[in-house]
Design a protein around this motif. Structure first.
Motif, PDB file in Angstrom:
ATOM      1  N   ILE A  44      -7.969  15.520  -2.537  1.00 35.67           N
ATOM      2  CA  ILE A  44      -7.721  14.137  -2.745  1.00 35.67           C
ATOM      3  C   ILE A  44      -6.856  14.082  -1.357  1.00 35.67           C
ATOM      4  N   VAL A  45      -7.829  13.263  -0.231  1.00 36.78           N
ATOM      5  CA  VAL A  45      -7.008  13.183   0.918  1.00 36.78           C
ATOM      6  C   VAL A  45      -6.567  11.681   1.025  1.00 36.78           C
ATOM      7  N   GLU A  46      -5.236  11.700   1.309  1.00 38.63           N
ATOM      8  CA  GLU A  46      -4.766  10.200   1.408  1.00 38.63           C
ATOM      9  C   GLU A  46      -4.347  10.036   2.909  1.00 38.63           C
ATOM     10  N   GLY A  53     -20.662   9.208  -3.531  1.00 38.57           N
ATOM     11  CA  GLY A  53     -20.637   7.983  -4.336  1.00 38.57           C
ATOM     12  C   GLY A  53     -19.132   7.375  -3.777  1.00 38.57           C
ATOM     13  N   ASN A  54     -18.888   6.304  -4.284  1.00 32.44           N
ATOM     14  CA  ASN A  54     -17.319   5.736  -3.951  1.00 32.44           C
ATOM     15  C   ASN A  54     -16.943   5.144  -5.447  1.00 32.44           C
ATOM     16  N   PHE A  55     -15.284   5.016  -5.312  1.00 30.42           N
ATOM     17  CA  PHE A  55     -14.775   4.700  -6.669  1.00 30.42           C
ATOM     18  C   PHE A  55     -13.491   4.012  -6.365  1.00 30.42           C
ATOM     19  N   THR A  56     -12.885   3.527  -7.283  1.00 31.64           N
ATOM     20  CA  THR A  56     -11.381   2.925  -7.175  1.00 31.64           C
ATOM     21  C   THR A  56     -10.312   3.758  -8.008  1.00 31.64           C
ATOM     22  N   SER A  57      -9.335   3.920  -7.522  1.00 34.35           N
ATOM     23  CA  SER A  57      -8.406   4.552  -8.371  1.00 34.35           C
ATOM     24  C   SER A  57      -7.028   3.961  -8.117  1.00 34.35           C
ATOM     25  N   GLU A  58      -6.357   3.329  -9.044  1.00 34.93           N
ATOM     26  CA  GLU A  58      -4.944   2.771  -8.742  1.00 34.93           C
ATOM     27  C   GLU A  58      -4.926   1.647  -7.512  1.00 34.93           C
ATOM     28  N   GLY A  59      -6.009   0.963  -7.682  1.00 33.24           N
ATOM     29  CA  GLY A  59      -6.117   0.079  -6.365  1.00 33.24           C
ATOM     30  C   GLY A  59      -6.621   0.564  -5.001  1.00 33.24           C
ATOM     31  N   GLY A  60      -6.994   1.901  -4.781  1.00 28.32           N
ATOM     32  CA  GLY A  60      -7.251   2.494  -3.900  1.00 28.32           C
ATOM     33  C   GLY A  60      -8.875   2.565  -3.749  1.00 28.32           C
ATOM     34  N   ASN A  61      -9.383   2.619  -2.721  1.00 26.49           N
ATOM     35  CA  ASN A  61     -11.010   2.968  -2.528  1.00 26.49           C
ATOM     36  C   ASN A  61     -11.460   4.303  -1.985  1.00 26.49           C
ATOM     37  N   TYR A  90     -14.891  19.822  -3.258  1.00 25.00           N
ATOM     38  CA  TYR A  90     -14.941  18.358  -3.590  1.00 25.00           C
ATOM     39  C   TYR A  90     -13.869  17.482  -2.949  1.00 25.00           C
ATOM     40  N   PHE A  91     -14.202  16.432  -2.123  1.00 23.81           N
ATOM     41  CA  PHE A  91     -13.208  15.744  -1.542  1.00 23.81           C
ATOM     42  C   PHE A  91     -13.056  14.228  -1.933  1.00 23.81           C
ATOM     43  N   SER A  92     -12.195  13.670  -2.374  1.00 19.62           N
ATOM     44  CA  SER A  92     -11.867  12.376  -2.382  1.00 19.62           C
ATOM     45  C   SER A  92     -11.143  11.836  -1.251  1.00 19.62           C
ATOM     46  N   VAL A  93     -11.724  10.994  -0.495  1.00 19.31           N
ATOM     47  CA  VAL A  93     -11.060  10.409   0.801  1.00 19.31           C
ATOM     48  C   VAL A  93     -10.998   9.017   0.910  1.00 19.31           C
ATOM     49  N   ARG A  94      -9.764   8.507   1.090  1.00 17.65           N
ATOM     50  CA  ARG A  94      -9.498   6.950   1.189  1.00 17.65           C
ATOM     51  C   ARG A  94     -10.441   6.568   2.178  1.00 17.65           C
ATOM     52  N   VAL A  95     -10.825   5.237   1.978  1.00 16.57           N
ATOM     53  CA  VAL A  95     -11.634   4.754   2.971  1.00 16.57           C
ATOM     54  C   VAL A  95     -10.626   4.458   4.257  1.00 16.57           C
ATOM     55  N   ASP A  96     -11.411   4.472   5.388  1.00 15.77           N
ATOM     56  CA  ASP A  96     -10.570   4.503   6.682  1.00 15.77           C
ATOM     57  C   ASP A  96      -9.524   3.200   6.660  1.00 15.77           C
ATOM     58  N   ALA A  97     -10.124   2.237   6.341  1.00 12.48           N
ATOM     59  CA  ALA A  97      -8.929   1.102   6.452  1.00 12.48           C
ATOM     60  C   ALA A  97      -7.774   1.159   5.519  1.00 12.48           C
ATOM     61  N   GLU A  98      -7.910   2.125   4.726  1.00  6.30           N
ATOM     62  CA  GLU A  98      -6.837   2.432   3.702  1.00  6.30           C
ATOM     63  C   GLU A  98      -6.061   3.639   3.963  1.00  6.30           C
ATOM     64  N   ARG A  99      -6.251   4.438   4.939  1.00  8.16           N
ATOM     65  CA  ARG A  99      -5.782   5.798   5.042  1.00  8.16           C
ATOM     66  C   ARG A  99      -4.167   5.797   5.565  1.00  8.16           C
ATOM     67  N   ASN A 151      -3.465   9.431  -9.343  1.00  8.53           N
ATOM     68  CA  ASN A 151      -3.790   9.711 -11.006  1.00  8.53           C
ATOM     69  C   ASN A 151      -5.031  10.683 -10.763  1.00  8.53           C
ATOM     70  N   THR A 152      -4.524  12.003 -10.839  1.00  6.82           N
ATOM     71  CA  THR A 152      -5.660  13.022 -10.734  1.00  6.82           C
ATOM     72  C   THR A 152      -6.736  12.927 -11.887  1.00  6.82           C
ATOM     73  N   ALA A 153      -6.509  12.458 -13.202  1.00  7.90           N
ATOM     74  CA  ALA A 153      -7.629  12.190 -13.973  1.00  7.90           C
ATOM     75  C   ALA A 153      -8.596  11.162 -13.561  1.00  7.90           C
ATOM     76  N   ASN A 154      -7.979  10.095 -12.810  1.00  2.85           N
ATOM     77  CA  ASN A 154      -9.322   9.250 -12.270  1.00  2.85           C
ATOM     78  C   ASN A 154     -10.029   9.855 -11.413  1.00  2.85           C
TER      79      ASN A 154
END
Length: 228
Positions: free
Chosen positions: A116-118, A133-141, A164-173, A183-186
């Motif tokens: 989960i790349v922040e 795909g894309n999704f949101t978690s705790e207000g992050g994209n 598997y990689f969840s990566v914050r969109v560039d504007a939110e890195r 929240n890992t469950a998300n």
């Protein structure tokens, strides 16, 4: 909420193609060549040339400085039991060049290496990433990618497995002064909805600073991160 079109456009800008990071850059303990034996609350590993220094400071805090040369890299971070939980982090992440600030771990059955790349300066996947795909978690994209590693080191020795990689969109890195909540469950649930389930948690998961050389792009930086 960022539109899917915007996210896909951002994704294409992020992915530099089939760029190869060091094949062993998966988090070995510096004192062992076994991924299984390095599953402790502190992960610290380096390879190749460069100057790398990381210390665990107690209370969930660690600090690193790095300046890598060609073929050089490191992974360091604080860990705890893996699972469905909320992980909080805060501190400074000042990176230049390839690498990530991410939550990292493994599952078995299936054998999955997940991130989960922040935060990052340059994304440089070891294998080509495929956007799922894309999704949101705790207000992050986040963008969700998968990759396959063929006959590479794993917690079960040399294996072929999926990343598997969840990566914050560039504007939110996150870079510079950083803080956040994961929240890992998300993430696990989102991956499952895209058809990519995880297995049983293996060992610990870690909030890590990872840095590695990518061709002529060399990593430098400092980080001081506290996790809870």
């Amino acid at each position: 909420m960022v539109s899917f079109t915007t996210i896909v456009t951002t994704a294409l800008a992020l992915i530099p193609g089939a760029i190869t990071a060091p094949s062993g850059l998966v988090g070995y303990n510096i004192h062992s060549n076994s991924l299984e034996t390095r599953q402790t609350p502190w992960q610290w590993w380096t390879e190749g040339q460069g100057q790398f220094s990381c210390q665990q400071q107690g209370g969930g805090k660690y600090s690193c400085t790095w300046s890598g040369k060609a073929g050089g890299g490191m992974v360091a971070g604080t860990g705890w039991g893996a699972g469905r939980k909320t992980v909080k982090y805060a501190g400074q992440y000042n990176a230049k060049g390839p690498g990530y600030l991410s939550l990292y771990g493994w599952t078995r059955n299936p054998l999955i290496e997940y991130y989960i790349v922040e935060g990052w300066d340059v994304l440089a996947p070891g294998e080509p990433w495929t956007l799922r795909g894309n999704f949101t978690s705790e207000g992050g994209n986040y963008l969700f990618y998968t990759a396959q590693r063929v006959n590479k080191p794993s917690i079960d020795g040399t294996r072929t497995f999926t990343q598997y990689f969840s990566v914050r969109v560039d504007a939110e890195r996150r870079i510079g002064e950083v803080s956040g909540s994961i929240n890992t469950a998300n993430h696990f649930d989102a991956w499952s909805k895209f058809g990519y389930k995880i297995g049983g948690f293996a060992g610990s998961m870690f909030m890590v600073t990872e840095a590695f050389a990518n061709g002529t792009k060399l990593p430098t930086g400092t980080s001081t991160i506290t996790v809870s």
